[in-house]
Write a protein that holds these residues in place. Structure first.
Motif, short mmCIF file in Angstrom:
data_model
loop_
_atom_site.label_atom_id
_atom_site.label_comp_id
_atom_site.label_asym_id
_atom_site.label_seq_id
_atom_site.Cartn_x
_atom_site.Cartn_y
_atom_site.Cartn_z
N ILE A 69 39.79 31.39 34.38
CA ILE A 69 40.41 31.91 35.61
C ILE A 69 40.26 30.94 36.77
O ILE A 69 40.85 31.16 37.82
CB ILE A 69 39.84 33.30 36.00
CG1 ILE A 69 38.34 33.23 36.30
CG2 ILE A 69 40.13 34.32 34.90
CD1 ILE A 69 37.80 34.51 36.94
N TYR A 70 39.44 29.90 36.59
CA TYR A 70 39.26 28.91 37.66
C TYR A 70 39.98 27.62 37.28
O TYR A 70 39.60 26.95 36.33
CB TYR A 70 37.78 28.64 37.91
CG TYR A 70 37.05 29.84 38.46
CD1 TYR A 70 37.62 30.65 39.44
CD2 TYR A 70 35.79 30.18 38.00
CE1 TYR A 70 36.96 31.76 39.94
CE2 TYR A 70 35.11 31.29 38.51
CZ TYR A 70 35.70 32.07 39.46
OH TYR A 70 35.05 33.17 39.96
N VAL A 151 33.59 36.04 40.61
CA VAL A 151 33.64 37.24 39.76
C VAL A 151 32.31 37.36 39.02
O VAL A 151 31.81 36.38 38.46
CB VAL A 151 34.80 37.13 38.74
CG1 VAL A 151 34.76 38.29 37.74
CG2 VAL A 151 36.14 37.08 39.45
N ASP A 152 31.73 38.55 39.04
CA ASP A 152 30.53 38.82 38.26
C ASP A 152 30.96 39.04 36.81
O ASP A 152 31.69 39.99 36.51
CB ASP A 152 29.82 40.06 38.82
CG ASP A 152 28.51 40.34 38.09
OD1 ASP A 152 28.52 40.44 36.85
OD2 ASP A 152 27.47 40.47 38.78
N GLY A 153 30.52 38.17 35.93
CA GLY A 153 30.97 38.24 34.54
C GLY A 153 30.53 39.50 33.82
O GLY A 153 31.17 39.93 32.86
N ASP A 154 29.45 40.12 34.25
CA ASP A 154 28.95 41.33 33.59
C ASP A 154 29.72 42.57 34.06
O ASP A 154 30.13 43.40 33.25
CB ASP A 154 27.46 41.52 33.85
CG ASP A 154 26.63 40.43 33.21
OD1 ASP A 154 27.00 39.98 32.10
OD2 ASP A 154 25.63 40.00 33.82
N THR A 155 29.88 42.71 35.36
CA THR A 155 30.49 43.93 35.91
C THR A 155 31.98 43.75 36.20
O THR A 155 32.70 44.75 36.36
CB THR A 155 29.81 44.32 37.23
OG1 THR A 155 30.08 43.29 38.20
CG2 THR A 155 28.31 44.48 37.05
N GLY A 156 32.44 42.52 36.31
CA GLY A 156 33.83 42.27 36.69
C GLY A 156 34.06 42.30 38.19
O GLY A 156 35.14 41.98 38.67
N LYS A 157 33.04 42.70 38.93
CA LYS A 157 33.21 42.86 40.38
C LYS A 157 33.53 41.52 41.03
O LYS A 157 32.91 40.50 40.73
CB LYS A 157 31.93 43.46 40.99
CG LYS A 157 32.10 43.94 42.41
CD LYS A 157 30.99 44.90 42.84
CE LYS A 157 31.08 45.20 44.34
NZ LYS A 157 32.41 45.69 44.75
N LEU A 158 34.49 41.54 41.95
CA LEU A 158 34.87 40.31 42.64
C LEU A 158 34.58 40.44 44.13
O LEU A 158 34.52 41.54 44.67
CB LEU A 158 36.36 39.99 42.40
CG LEU A 158 37.43 40.98 42.83
CD1 LEU A 158 37.77 40.84 44.31
CD2 LEU A 158 38.69 40.76 41.99
N GLU B 67 38.65 45.73 43.68
CA GLU B 67 37.56 44.78 43.87
C GLU B 67 36.78 44.52 42.59
O GLU B 67 35.58 44.27 42.60
CB GLU B 67 36.63 45.22 45.03
CG GLU B 67 37.41 45.34 46.35
CD GLU B 67 36.55 45.72 47.55
OE1 GLU B 67 35.46 45.13 47.68
OE2 GLU B 67 36.97 46.59 48.35
N THR B 68 37.48 44.60 41.47
CA THR B 68 36.91 44.26 40.17
C THR B 68 38.05 43.89 39.23
O THR B 68 39.19 44.34 39.42
CB THR B 68 36.11 45.44 39.58
OG1 THR B 68 35.59 45.06 38.29
CG2 THR B 68 36.98 46.68 39.38
N ILE B 69 37.72 43.06 38.21
CA ILE B 69 38.73 42.76 37.20
C ILE B 69 38.62 43.70 36.00
O ILE B 69 39.49 43.68 35.13
CB ILE B 69 38.67 41.29 36.73
CG1 ILE B 69 37.32 40.97 36.07
CG2 ILE B 69 38.93 40.34 37.88
CD1 ILE B 69 37.31 39.61 35.34
N TYR B 70 37.54 44.50 35.92
CA TYR B 70 37.38 45.44 34.81
C TYR B 70 37.62 46.86 35.31
O TYR B 70 36.85 47.37 36.12
CB TYR B 70 35.99 45.32 34.19
CG TYR B 70 35.75 43.98 33.52
CD1 TYR B 70 36.74 43.38 32.75
CD2 TYR B 70 34.54 43.33 33.67
CE1 TYR B 70 36.52 42.15 32.15
CE2 TYR B 70 34.31 42.10 33.07
CZ TYR B 70 35.31 41.52 32.31
OH TYR B 70 35.09 40.30 31.71
N VAL B 151 34.66 37.16 30.81
CA VAL B 151 34.82 36.00 31.68
C VAL B 151 33.43 35.51 32.07
O VAL B 151 32.58 36.30 32.46
CB VAL B 151 35.62 36.37 32.95
CG1 VAL B 151 35.65 35.21 33.95
CG2 VAL B 151 37.04 36.78 32.59
#
Lengths: 205, 205
Positions: A69-70, A151-158, B67-70, B151
């Protein structure tokens, strides 16, 4: 909405004033250099095939082919028809966003209810691209130069953080097709640490 | 491409055969339940406003507001015009993808050059949605039910892994508008661990 700033090696550099946008043609083989003249500013970029504006950059196709994604130097921006429209050939920053759509009246209402409404990058792109036949519904997720969205890879939170770009940083794109480009100096406080600034660009042949 | 499987509590359950797709109307207030009957299968979902198909789900708008991708229970899927089209009201899996576009002839050429070409979910969606006036260029990034795309938050690198869904798992969406839905049983080997399977769905009123 842009004007010539000065000549550098015979190439005109254009300025996009803060919270505005512009559109222009970029021919196959030309290189678009997008510059953050003061640092920590975002520029939303769109690219449409000049011969058929229904073909446009696609975050989903690009993520699929790039497997990240980057995106940075060496990555290609693909269209909704799986063709390469732009290739990143230089990048002095290394952090940009291709997840989020341009800020708009609606996102201002959502994120900044206390601020004056603004048409945002979405409205600026729609206005600038109108003369090329692009309607608002044809505007997809933009490639947001210098935008810093970890982006937090565990939670998906951006999160939307200030860009890591410094004054004079740039990213350069080579056109693989004749294109219509839309480009902004971002209007949303969160994208640039609350400090609205211009964006510069030039076209190298 | 779908047929009735059986009746459950008076509600017809439909099956989408492996590597195919379908399209149908979903009225405001109805709930679409998408079921993975055998486990580890992906279903690409699209939603268009039935009154104006130029309005369609947008990954970029949805990521921005959520505010999340999941996305999971409680999250809303927004359109390109910032309206809520669908709301996730149940989710027994908790891992879905909204980053990648549906697989297509071109992605098969890229990722599976040794396999027979297949029109993929993109071709299946385009065929199923044609009678509703949707053209291929109007197909955006789909919401990929059960698709497992972790990700790396540091590098941005993404991987396409087998879904974590087990047989009978489901995700349910309530319609906030009258919608045209496109839905597939995915055709790409990487999305489902190389095992093509059907998808089931039902509409609850």
């Amino acid at each position: 909405m842009s004007f010539s700033l000065f000549w550098r090696r015979g190439i005109t550099e254009q300025i996009i004033p803060e919270r505005s946008g512009t559109a222009f043609r970029l021919s196959k083989g030309e290189t678009l250099v997008v510059i953050d003249p003061r640092g920590e500013q975002v520029a939303d970029l769109l690219a449409f095939d000049a011969g058929d504006i229904r073909e446009v950059i696609s975050s989903g196709r690009t993520f699929d082919y790039a497997e990240t994604i980057y995106l940075t130097k060496g990555h290609k921006l693909y269209s909704n028809r799986s063709n390469v429209l732009l290739e990143i050939v230089e990048d002095s920053v290394g952090r940009h966003d291709f997840l989020l759509t341009p800020c708009s009246v609606d996102t201002f209402d959502h994120f900044y209810p206390a601020l004056d409404r603004h048409r945002g990058c979405f409205g600026n792109l729609a206005a600038a691209l109108e003369s090329y036949g692009v309607t608002p519904d044809m505007i997809p997720t933009a490639f947001n130069c210098f935008m810093n969205v970890p982006v937090d890879g565990d939670t998906g939170k951006l999160r939307v953080l200030p860009p890591i770009s410094k004054a004079g940083d740039h990213i350069s794109f080579r056109a693989h097709r004749d294109l219509i480009i839309g480009l902004t100096a971002c209007s949303a406080p969160d994208s640039n640490g609350g400090s609205f600034k211009p964006i510069a660009y030039r076209i190298e042949r």
